[in-house]
Design a protein around this motif. Structure first.
Motif, PDB file in Angstrom:
ATOM      1  N   VAL A  37       0.839  -1.212   0.000  1.00  0.00           N
ATOM      2  CA  VAL A  37       0.000   0.000   0.000  1.00  0.00           C
ATOM      3  C   VAL A  37       0.862   1.246   0.000  1.00  0.00           C
ATOM      4  CG1 VAL A  37      -2.304   0.124   0.946  1.00  0.00           C
ATOM      5  CG2 VAL A  37      -0.467  -0.767   2.364  1.00  0.00           C
ATOM      6  N   GLY A  38       0.269   2.307  -0.454  1.00  0.00           N
ATOM      7  CA  GLY A  38       0.950   3.593  -0.450  1.00  0.00           C
ATOM      8  C   GLY A  38       0.178   4.559  -1.314  1.00  0.00           C
ATOM      9  N   GLU A  39       0.580   5.825  -1.274  1.00  0.00           N
ATOM     10  CA  GLU A  39      -0.095   6.806  -2.123  1.00  0.00           C
ATOM     11  C   GLU A  39       0.455   6.715  -3.529  1.00  0.00           C
ATOM     12  OE1 GLU A  39       0.052  10.790  -0.488  1.00  0.00           O
ATOM     13  OE2 GLU A  39       1.165   9.984   1.174  1.00  0.00           O
ATOM     14  N   SER A  40      -0.115   7.501  -4.427  1.00  0.00           N
ATOM     15  CA  SER A  40       0.467   7.516  -5.769  1.00  0.00           C
ATOM     16  C   SER A  40       1.869   8.101  -5.660  1.00  0.00           C
ATOM     17  CB  SER A  40      -0.369   8.343  -6.743  1.00  0.00           C
ATOM     18  OG  SER A  40      -1.249   9.185  -6.076  1.00  0.00           O
ATOM     19  N   GLY A  41       2.768   7.529  -6.422  1.00  0.00           N
ATOM     20  CA  GLY A  41       4.142   8.012  -6.381  1.00  0.00           C
ATOM     21  C   GLY A  41       5.002   7.352  -5.336  1.00  0.00           C
ATOM     22  N   SER A  42       4.426   6.398  -4.585  1.00  0.00           N
ATOM     23  CA  SER A  42       5.225   5.773  -3.534  1.00  0.00           C
ATOM     24  C   SER A  42       6.081   4.640  -4.076  1.00  0.00           C
ATOM     25  CB  SER A  42       4.321   5.264  -2.422  1.00  0.00           C
ATOM     26  OG  SER A  42       3.462   4.286  -2.926  1.00  0.00           O
ATOM     27  N   GLY A  43       5.842   4.228  -5.313  1.00  0.00           N
ATOM     28  CA  GLY A  43       6.673   3.182  -5.908  1.00  0.00           C
ATOM     29  C   GLY A  43       6.074   1.802  -5.804  1.00  0.00           C
ATOM     30  N   LYS A  44       4.808   1.704  -5.385  1.00  0.00           N
ATOM     31  CA  LYS A  44       4.226   0.368  -5.207  1.00  0.00           C
ATOM     32  C   LYS A  44       4.011  -0.337  -6.550  1.00  0.00           C
ATOM     33  CE  LYS A  44      -0.406   2.347  -4.398  1.00  0.00           C
ATOM     34  NZ  LYS A  44      -0.248   3.424  -5.333  1.00  0.00           N
ATOM     35  N   SER A  45       3.495   0.393  -7.543  1.00  0.00           N
ATOM     36  CA  SER A  45       3.288  -0.233  -8.856  1.00  0.00           C
ATOM     37  C   SER A  45       4.618  -0.566  -9.510  1.00  0.00           C
ATOM     38  CB  SER A  45       2.506   0.680  -9.780  1.00  0.00           C
ATOM     39  OG  SER A  45       1.186   0.774  -9.355  1.00  0.00           O
ATOM     40  N   THR A  46       5.593   0.311  -9.353  1.00  0.00           N
ATOM     41  CA  THR A  46       6.914   0.064  -9.935  1.00  0.00           C
ATOM     42  C   THR A  46       7.505  -1.216  -9.353  1.00  0.00           C
ATOM     43  OG1 THR A  46       7.152   2.449  -9.959  1.00  0.00           O
ATOM     44  CG2 THR A  46       9.096   1.170 -10.478  1.00  0.00           C
ATOM     45  N   THR A  47       7.327  -1.421  -8.069  1.00  0.00           N
ATOM     46  CA  THR A  47       7.812  -2.650  -7.447  1.00  0.00           C
ATOM     47  C   THR A  47       7.132  -3.853  -8.085  1.00  0.00           C
ATOM     48  OG1 THR A  47       7.958  -1.418  -5.388  1.00  0.00           O
ATOM     49  CG2 THR A  47       8.201  -3.799  -5.231  1.00  0.00           C
ATOM     50  N   GLY A  48       5.808  -3.771  -8.206  1.00  0.00           N
ATOM     51  CA  GLY A  48       5.052  -4.870  -8.797  1.00  0.00           C
ATOM     52  C   GLY A  48       5.514  -5.165 -10.211  1.00  0.00           C
ATOM     53  N   LYS A  49       5.701  -4.104 -10.989  1.00  0.00           N
ATOM     54  CA  LYS A  49       6.113  -4.301 -12.372  1.00  0.00           C
ATOM     55  C   LYS A  49       7.530  -4.831 -12.454  1.00  0.00           C
ATOM     56  CE  LYS A  49       3.113  -0.971 -14.582  1.00  0.00           C
ATOM     57  NZ  LYS A  49       3.064   0.429 -14.999  1.00  0.00           N
ATOM     58  N   ALA A  50       8.381  -4.432 -11.509  1.00  0.00           N
ATOM     59  CA  ALA A  50       9.767  -4.911 -11.538  1.00  0.00           C
ATOM     60  C   ALA A  50       9.807  -6.422 -11.340  1.00  0.00           C
ATOM     61  CB  ALA A  50      10.587  -4.212 -10.469  1.00  0.00           C
ATOM     62  N   VAL A  51       8.874  -6.952 -10.547  1.00  0.00           N
ATOM     63  CA  VAL A  51       8.863  -8.390 -10.302  1.00  0.00           C
ATOM     64  C   VAL A  51       8.575  -9.175 -11.583  1.00  0.00           C
ATOM     65  CG1 VAL A  51       7.716 -10.241  -9.019  1.00  0.00           C
ATOM     66  CG2 VAL A  51       8.262  -8.111  -7.882  1.00  0.00           C
ATOM     67  N   VAL A  52       7.713  -8.626 -12.448  1.00  0.00           N
ATOM     68  CA  VAL A  52       7.473  -9.270 -13.744  1.00  0.00           C
ATOM     69  C   VAL A  52       8.464  -8.787 -14.782  1.00  0.00           C
ATOM     70  CG1 VAL A  52       5.275 -10.233 -14.465  1.00  0.00           C
ATOM     71  CG2 VAL A  52       5.328  -7.949 -13.536  1.00  0.00           C
ATOM     72  N   LYS A  53       9.373  -7.950 -14.366  1.00  0.00           N
ATOM     73  CA  LYS A  53      10.377  -7.384 -15.254  1.00  0.00           C
ATOM     74  C   LYS A  53       9.766  -6.525 -16.355  1.00  0.00           C
ATOM     75  CE  LYS A  53      14.347  -9.004 -15.789  1.00  0.00           C
ATOM     76  NZ  LYS A  53      15.688  -8.429 -15.653  1.00  0.00           N
TER      77      LYS A  53
END
Lengths: 308, 341
Positions: free
Chosen positions: A46-62
């Motif tokens: 969880v986090g606000e927009s811009g906290s990097g949560k989606s980027t983390t998720g996307k990094a896992v799928v590369k």
């Protein structure tokens, strides 16, 4: 069993400028994030927009390049693999996207959308393929005739189910759900959430659930991590974090959730004002000079907080 | 109760599809008093935004038809011509839109956009306008008003943009502000700030607010009264306390049950079957919620559902609420909620 272990993950995006568009600085979207997912559990970010949560998720799928750190999936590091080397792992890790309107190709029929992952990995005759697609459509509660329809003929909730069916065709082990319900109405949201839970039991899935709605995250997740400015500030069992938040940011985030009981709203406003004041006065207790959160330290076997 | 500012009576707004008019807002009546926040709640397609735009008269006149009355300050807004309406809109009635990025003009500075409103409705000099604009920006909690005055919308964060939009809406001290999903596009922390801000402004100016939202928790946080809409009709109406402690209409109860709440246990969420009927295809005579609660006997519904006053100020449409139970609760065919409480 640990299915996924993310260790000190960093994703930095270059900012280019000046002469020859040299790299002048970096946006540290994810800056040293570590967490683990056990087989069969749901982990929430969880986090606000811009906290990097989606980027983390996307990094896992590369879908993003990883700057440094490790992504261990069943013990193998995905971070350093090339596009070719990662291909077999794509079968095991699938993604559900946020917006069901833009994540389905409007020019493809449902059959082609759902069968696309299959066509990438398996050689099936059209009849076999059709059978698999129809099975999955049935599982997600759409009628068999829908295979010849186009995405615009469906409502938001139905489209999200098509997206879910697509992510399931290859029988993945891990599903990354990037805000799967934030574009949906409450009643439809409930439908999709229930349904994700059913699928989890049926296929023994592990979810990495990215979201900003703490209500949804608490409902879905066993454990969760709270992200702020690219760092995890608190991590642990969902109940522990909700009932006993330790980091000032988590406290603010939880205080910001509107309550369903109108009687307590006066107190909530006061609590929020108090926390804002506390945030400003005790800033150095939680963040270093560069505004980075400290590293996580365990305060109980299952609960870790970024304290000095 | 305070003085009523806006009184909506039997408002019906219909859109033309093909050659026929279909009502998106169907016979809606309620009032907004001074210093009161009335929340209009419902899923998408329930006519909440159509209602807001009808009050502001922002619908395309060639394709829409509004009947009924909207009393404001001794005049019926629906009878005003464009010139008269332009004098009311922005001055007496302010509006806050959902998406601050699309509702603000990307080519104009924030300062100019606020002044635009002052230009139209006041006769302030250039310096006075600037002074007033800065004052407004300070009021809505923008940290550097002088700098923001010269900035463009894309230079601001979502929360700041929404604050700028609120300052446009309140620039001429309106008596009533209509906020159409003001916090939907924002993060929870920012949402809380914006809601607190709206409350603050309201205590200062005593304005009435119509808050349009699909989020019941936002309603619980700020509203005084709730109007629940379903398929264009008001299905339940009452004070916030009353509705949250004693919701009656099946739709309101289902909505409340389908929210994954941060404080509740992990039981299964209630799912409302089916979807909101489209305005061209719905059954306009019987209970419109009937198809979504098929396990309730057809006889429970009224033939022509009316709003009934069950308690002082608490209205419910149709009689089906008396026999409604959640499907998961089992087949108690004569489950009477008024008894079980």
């Amino acid at each position: 069993m640990t299915l996924l272990k993310v260790d000190n993950l960093k994703v930095h995006f270059p900012i280019r400028g000046g002469f020859f568009r040299r790299v002048v600085d970096h946006v540290k979207a994810v800056d040293g994030v570590s967490f683990e997912l056990q087989q069969g559990e749901t982990y929430g970010l969880v986090g606000e927009s811009g906290s990097g949560k989606s980027t983390t998720g996307k990094a896992v799928v590369k879908l993003n390049d990883v700057t440094s750190g490790q992504i261990l999936f069943e013990g193998r590091d995905l971070a350093g693999l090339s596009r070719k080397e990662i291909k077999p792992f794509r079968k095991d890790i699938q993604m559900i996207f946020q917006d069901p309107y833009s994540s389905l190709n409007p020019k493809k029929r449902v059959l082609d959308i759902i069968a696309e992952p299959l066509r990438n990995f398996e050689r099936l005759s059209p009849a076999e393929e059709k059978k698999i697609v129809q099975d999955f459509l049935d599982k997600v509660g759409l009628s068999p005739e829908s295979i010849l329809k186009y995405p615009h003929e469906f409502s938001g909730g139905q489209r999200q189910r098509i997206g879910i069916a697509r992510s399931l065709t290859l029988k993945p082990k891990l599903i990354i759900a990037d805000e799967p319900v934030s574009a949906l109405d409450v009643s439809v949201q409930a439908q999709v959430l229930n349904f994700l839970q059913d699928l989890q039991t049926e296929f023994n899935l592990t979810y990495l659930f990215v979201g900003h709605d703490l209500g949804v995250i608490r409902h879905m997740c066993d454990r969760m991590g709270v992200m702020y400015r690219g760092r995890l500030v608190e991590e642990g069992k969902s109940d522990e974090i909700y009932e006993n938040p330790q980091h000032i940011y988590t406290k603010r985030l939880i205080a910001a959730i509107p309550d369903l009981e109108p009687e307590v709203r006066g107190e909530k406003v006061k609590l929020r004002k108090k926390l804002t004041a506390e945030y400003e006065s005790s800033y150095s207790k939680f963040f270093d000079e560069d505004g980075r959160a400290y590293d996580l330290k365990p305060i109980s076997p299952t609960h870790r907080v970024a304290l000095h | 109760m305070n003085k009523a500012i806006l009184k909506i009576e039997n408002l019906t707004t219909s859109f033309r599809i093909g050659n026929k008019y279909h009502a998106a807002v169907d016979d809606v009546s309620f009032t907004v008093a001074e210093n009161e926040i009335v929340a209009v709640v419902g899923e998408s397609g329930c006519g909440k935004s159509a209602l807001a735009l009808s009050i502001m008269q922002l619908h395309n006149k060639l394709r829409t038809k509004s009947e009924g009355t909207i009393h404001y300050n001794g005049q019926n807004l629906l009878k005003l011509n464009d010139t008269q309406m332009n004098k009311v809109r922005g001055k007496e009635l302010g509006m806050i839109f959902q998406e601050p990025l699309t509702a603000l003009n990307p080519l104009m500075t924030i300062g100019k956009q606020i002044e635009e409103n002052l230009d139209y409705h006041t006769s302030l000099s250039k310096d006075e306008k600037k002074q007033r604009t800065i004052e407004l920006l300070t009021q809505v909690g923008i940290p550097y008003p002088e700098r923001t005055y010269k900035q463009y919308p894309h230079e601001l964060s979502g929360g700041m943009r929404q604050r700028a939009m609120i300052s446009i809406a309140i620039a001429c001290n309106p008596a009533l502000v209509i906020a159409d999903e003001p916090t939907t596009a924002l993060d929870v922390t920012i949402q809380a700030q914006i809601l607190d801000l709206l409350k603050d402004i309201q205590t200062r100016t005593k304005m009435g607010i119509i808050l349009i939202t699909h989020d019941l928790s936002v309603v619980a946080e700020v509203a005084d009264r709730i109007v629940v809409m379903y398929a264009g009709q008001v299905v339940e109406m009452g004070s916030v306390k009353e509705i949250f402690s004693n919701p009656l209409h099946p739709y309101t109860r289902s909505l409340l049950n389908s929210i994954p709440s941060a404080t509740h246990e992990k039981n299964r969420l209630h799912v409302i079957e089916g979807i909101v009927p489209s305005i061209a295809k719905m059954d306009r005579v019987g209970c419109r919620f009937q198809d979504r609660i098929p396990w309730i006997s057809k006889h429970a519904h009224e033939e022509r559902p009316q709003l009934h006053e069950v308690d002082k100020g608490h209205f419910v449409r149709c009689t089906c609420y008396k026999q409604f139970y959640f499907q998961a609760e089992g087949d108690e065919s004569t489950h009477d909620i008024t008894q079980s409480r």
